[in-house]
Scaffold this active site. Structure first.
Site, PDB file in Angstrom:
ATOM      1  N   LEU A   5      32.368  48.119  38.403  1.00  0.00           N
ATOM      2  CA  LEU A   5      33.257  47.058  36.855  1.00  0.00           C
ATOM      3  C   LEU A   5      33.674  48.372  36.030  1.00  0.00           C
ATOM      4  O   LEU A   5      34.260  47.953  34.827  1.00  0.00           O
ATOM      5  CB  LEU A   5      32.237  46.195  35.898  1.00  0.00           C
ATOM      6  CG  LEU A   5      32.131  44.610  37.472  1.00  0.00           C
ATOM      7  CD1 LEU A   5      31.213  43.866  37.199  1.00  0.00           C
ATOM      8  CD2 LEU A   5      33.682  44.669  38.036  1.00  0.00           C
ATOM      9  N   GLY A  18      34.834  49.952  32.728  1.00  0.00           N
ATOM     10  CA  GLY A  18      36.304  51.278  33.018  1.00  0.00           C
ATOM     11  C   GLY A  18      37.125  50.193  33.483  1.00  0.00           C
ATOM     12  O   GLY A  18      38.423  50.232  33.039  1.00  0.00           O
ATOM     13  N   HIS A  19      36.686  48.588  34.537  1.00  0.00           N
ATOM     14  CA  HIS A  19      37.756  48.108  35.003  1.00  0.00           C
ATOM     15  C   HIS A  19      37.693  46.621  33.913  1.00  0.00           C
ATOM     16  O   HIS A  19      37.590  45.474  33.829  1.00  0.00           O
ATOM     17  CB  HIS A  19      37.874  47.459  35.647  1.00  0.00           C
ATOM     18  CG  HIS A  19      38.402  46.545  36.497  1.00  0.00           C
ATOM     19  ND1 HIS A  19      39.848  46.919  37.619  1.00  0.00           N
ATOM     20  CD2 HIS A  19      39.155  44.995  36.759  1.00  0.00           C
ATOM     21  CE1 HIS A  19      40.599  46.720  37.884  1.00  0.00           C
ATOM     22  NE2 HIS A  19      39.642  45.372  37.795  1.00  0.00           N
ATOM     23  N   TYR A  20      39.673  46.697  32.523  1.00  0.00           N
ATOM     24  CA  TYR A  20      39.991  46.537  31.313  1.00  0.00           C
ATOM     25  C   TYR A  20      38.602  45.810  30.485  1.00  0.00           C
ATOM     26  O   TYR A  20      37.409  44.917  30.523  1.00  0.00           O
ATOM     27  CB  TYR A  20      39.479  44.575  32.105  1.00  0.00           C
ATOM     28  CG  TYR A  20      41.297  44.022  32.866  1.00  0.00           C
ATOM     29  CD1 TYR A  20      42.468  44.562  32.097  1.00  0.00           C
ATOM     30  CD2 TYR A  20      41.565  44.389  34.458  1.00  0.00           C
ATOM     31  CE1 TYR A  20      43.719  44.265  32.976  1.00  0.00           C
ATOM     32  CE2 TYR A  20      42.549  43.952  34.805  1.00  0.00           C
ATOM     33  CZ  TYR A  20      43.553  44.252  34.773  1.00  0.00           C
ATOM     34  OH  TYR A  20      44.513  44.431  35.416  1.00  0.00           O
ATOM     35  N   VAL A  55      36.339  42.490  34.706  1.00  0.00           N
ATOM     36  CA  VAL A  55      37.035  41.717  35.723  1.00  0.00           C
ATOM     37  C   VAL A  55      36.714  41.746  36.560  1.00  0.00           C
ATOM     38  O   VAL A  55      36.716  42.977  36.839  1.00  0.00           O
ATOM     39  CB  VAL A  55      38.417  40.690  35.345  1.00  0.00           C
ATOM     40  CG1 VAL A  55      37.832  39.999  33.795  1.00  0.00           C
ATOM     41  CG2 VAL A  55      38.991  41.433  35.339  1.00  0.00           C
TER      42      VAL A  55
END
Length: 151
Positions: A56, A58-60, A65
């Site tokens: 998770l 760095g993912h958006y 999300v």
């Protein structure tokens, strides 16, 4: 009805990371926490989305999300567990087609993903057609239609 403890699923996923070759895949994530076989044609997997899971980061970043591709991996893990439970531990299922994917709700840290897979014999001998209903609470998160080759 059978369930897999998180340790059993995690151990198999960890082994897949270090092995390559036909029929094997890398799974650097823990795609499910618990898998329950409901019948020979239905399986349910549950995954708690945690903010400290490394995938998770760095993912958006402004709105973290759960990546959609991991929903597919969670469904795959559920189907594989069903196949090995109903056909024996040496059985395998290879994803051959992802016919339809519809993402409808984002999953965020703290959400519980529930994947209910309906499995039926495919059009070709030795294949399986799967519809995976992904939900969190009362919300639909995704609908996946997939095909597998059984070995």
């Amino acid at each position: 009805m059978t369930s897999a403890a998180p340790e059993a699923v995690t151990a198999r996923a960890a082994e897949a990371v270090t092995v390559t070759g036909p029929g094997l895949r890398a799974a650097p994530i823990k795609p499910v926490d618990v898998v329950t076989v409901v019948s020979e044609s239905e399986v349910i997997a549950v995954k708690q989305v945690r903010a400290d899971d490394p995938y998770l980061e760095g993912h958006y970043p402004d709105m973290t999300v759960y990546p959609g591709v991991f929903l597919i991996e969670s469904a795959y893990e559920a189907v594989l567990h069903l196949v090995r439970t109903t056909r024996g531990p040496q059985a395998d299922a290879e994803l051959t087609a992802l016919d339809s994917v519809r993402f409808t709700t984002a999953l965020r840290p703290g959400d519980e993903l529930r994947v209910r897979c309906e499995c039926r014999p495919g059009d070709e001998p030795g294949t399986l057609a799967v519809i995976a209903h992904c939900t969190t609470g009362e919300a639909k998160a995704a609908l996946l239609k997939m095909r597998y080759r059984l070995r």
